[in-house]
Design a protein around this motif. Structure first.
Motif, PDB file in Angstrom:
ATOM      1  N   GLU A   1       0.823  -1.218   0.000  1.00  0.00           N
ATOM      2  CA  GLU A   1       0.000   0.000   0.000  1.00  0.00           C
ATOM      3  C   GLU A   1       0.863   1.276   0.000  1.00  0.00           C
ATOM      4  N   GLY A   2       0.569   2.173  -0.939  1.00  0.00           N
ATOM      5  CA  GLY A   2       1.227   3.483  -0.936  1.00  0.00           C
ATOM      6  C   GLY A   2       2.585   3.522  -1.612  1.00  0.00           C
ATOM      7  N   ARG A   3       3.096   2.344  -2.039  1.00  0.00           N
ATOM      8  CA  ARG A   3       4.449   2.366  -2.630  1.00  0.00           C
ATOM      9  C   ARG A   3       4.464   2.279  -4.153  1.00  0.00           C
ATOM     10  N   LEU A   4       3.286   2.150  -4.746  1.00  0.00           N
ATOM     11  CA  LEU A   4       3.244   2.112  -6.213  1.00  0.00           C
ATOM     12  C   LEU A   4       2.124   3.014  -6.715  1.00  0.00           C
ATOM     13  N   HIS A   5       2.477   3.878  -7.668  1.00  0.00           N
ATOM     14  CA  HIS A   5       1.502   4.756  -8.313  1.00  0.00           C
ATOM     15  C   HIS A   5       1.658   4.553  -9.814  1.00  0.00           C
TER      16      HIS A   5
END
Ligand code: NAP
Length: 266
Positions: free
Chosen positions: A55-59
């Protein structure tokens, strides 16, 4: 080996397949926060889902890198999402116009040079202020064996990739003392959608199966690829990831060949 990039922020272009996707996978495994970019929003979203990142480490941000405006918009979106970049991996690319010189028109040259040479330059310009601010940065461009061993049926691609090598080498002189290191990786004949398309085209042209087209291509067109097979994207991505790492702290202005010997010169 711990690459020492936990908490670093990275953008990987050309990230929905091939070498870019595999590089993103390694950078994520090594603790970086990654923004994946490519031109097709649907396949990009699907590729991001396949990475199954914490969660939160890939965009992911879709962008067609054919214009300076789109590159600037990408830079604004990336900065909103993750702040300044520490790592830029420029893997987007096209084979571009193919044929002998007299068969390629101005549009063929322009399209190829725009994506394969101008896009890396524009990306660098757009992200440079952030990359410099942190006092630690890595830029890796995907060049090609074609940059130093040009083939006469894809001159726009060869010229663009030679331009990337010259650009990267020159750029590596300017910011190294600030901690921003610039390098290239030059693969040859890697099993990705790019060479899948080349081999499908070849199989139709010579009236063979795709496997036979690959074999004849290796025999006739890439005689110095001593391992006698296509490379795998992860075999390139591991070198790219190393160059993105803290372990590569004395590597600058280099061009790593990942080609199993394809380039015939030393
Ligand atoms: P790939 O899987 O086809 O990746 C290239 C990606 O770039 C594709 O996802 C493609 O999107 C994207 N792209 C193309 N034009 C774009 C644009 N205008 N804006 C944004 N993205 C764009 O091929 P790959 O083999 O991993 O290639 C990665 C890099 O390695 C390229 O720079 C290539 O020149 C270089 N390289 C590859 C080989 C090889 O044998 N595979 C050899 C030497 C160098 P679409 O899929 O939508 O077209």
């Amino acid at each position: 080996m711990d690459l020492g990039i936990t908490g670093r922020t990275a953008l990987v272009t050309g990230g929905d397949s091939g070498i870019g996707w595999e590089t993103a996978r390694i950078l994520l495994d090594e603790g970086a926060t990654v923004v994946l970019s490519d031109q097709d929003a649907d396949s990009l979203a699907e590729a991001a889902a396949r990475l199954d990142a914490p969660e939160g480490r890939l965009h992911h941000v879709a962008a067609d890198l054919s214009t300076d405006e789109a590159v600037k918009e990408l830079a604004a979106s990336v900065t909103d999402l993750v702040g300044d970049l520490d790592i830029l991996v420029q893997s987007a690319g096209i084979t571009g116009a193919q044929g002998l010189f007299h068969e390629i028109d101005d549009e063929g040259w322009t399209t190829t040079l725009t994506v394969d040479l101008l896009a890396p330059i524009r990306l660098t310009r757009a992200f440079l202020p952030g990359l410099r601010r942190g006092g630690w940065g890595r830029i890796v461009y995907l060049a090609s064996e074609d940059a130093v061993q040009p083939y006469d049926d894809e001159l726009p691609y060869c010229a663009a990739k030679a331009g990337v090598l010259a650009f990267a080498k020159g750029l590596s002189r300017t910011y190294a003392e600030e901690g921003l290191l610039v390098n290239c990786v030059s693969p040859a004949f890697i099993k990705t959608p790019m060479t899948d398309a080349m081999m499908e085209k070849r199989s139709k042209e010579i009236g063979s199966s795709v496997d036979e087209a690959i074999e004849s291509f290796l025999d006739e067109e890439r005689p110095y690829m001593e391992l006698g097979r296509r490379g795998l994207p992860e075999e390139v991505a591991s070198v790219v990831a190393f160059l993105c790492s803290d372990r590569a702290s004395f590597v600058n202005g280099s061009n790593y060949r990942v080609d199993s010997g394809s380039v015939a010169t030393i």
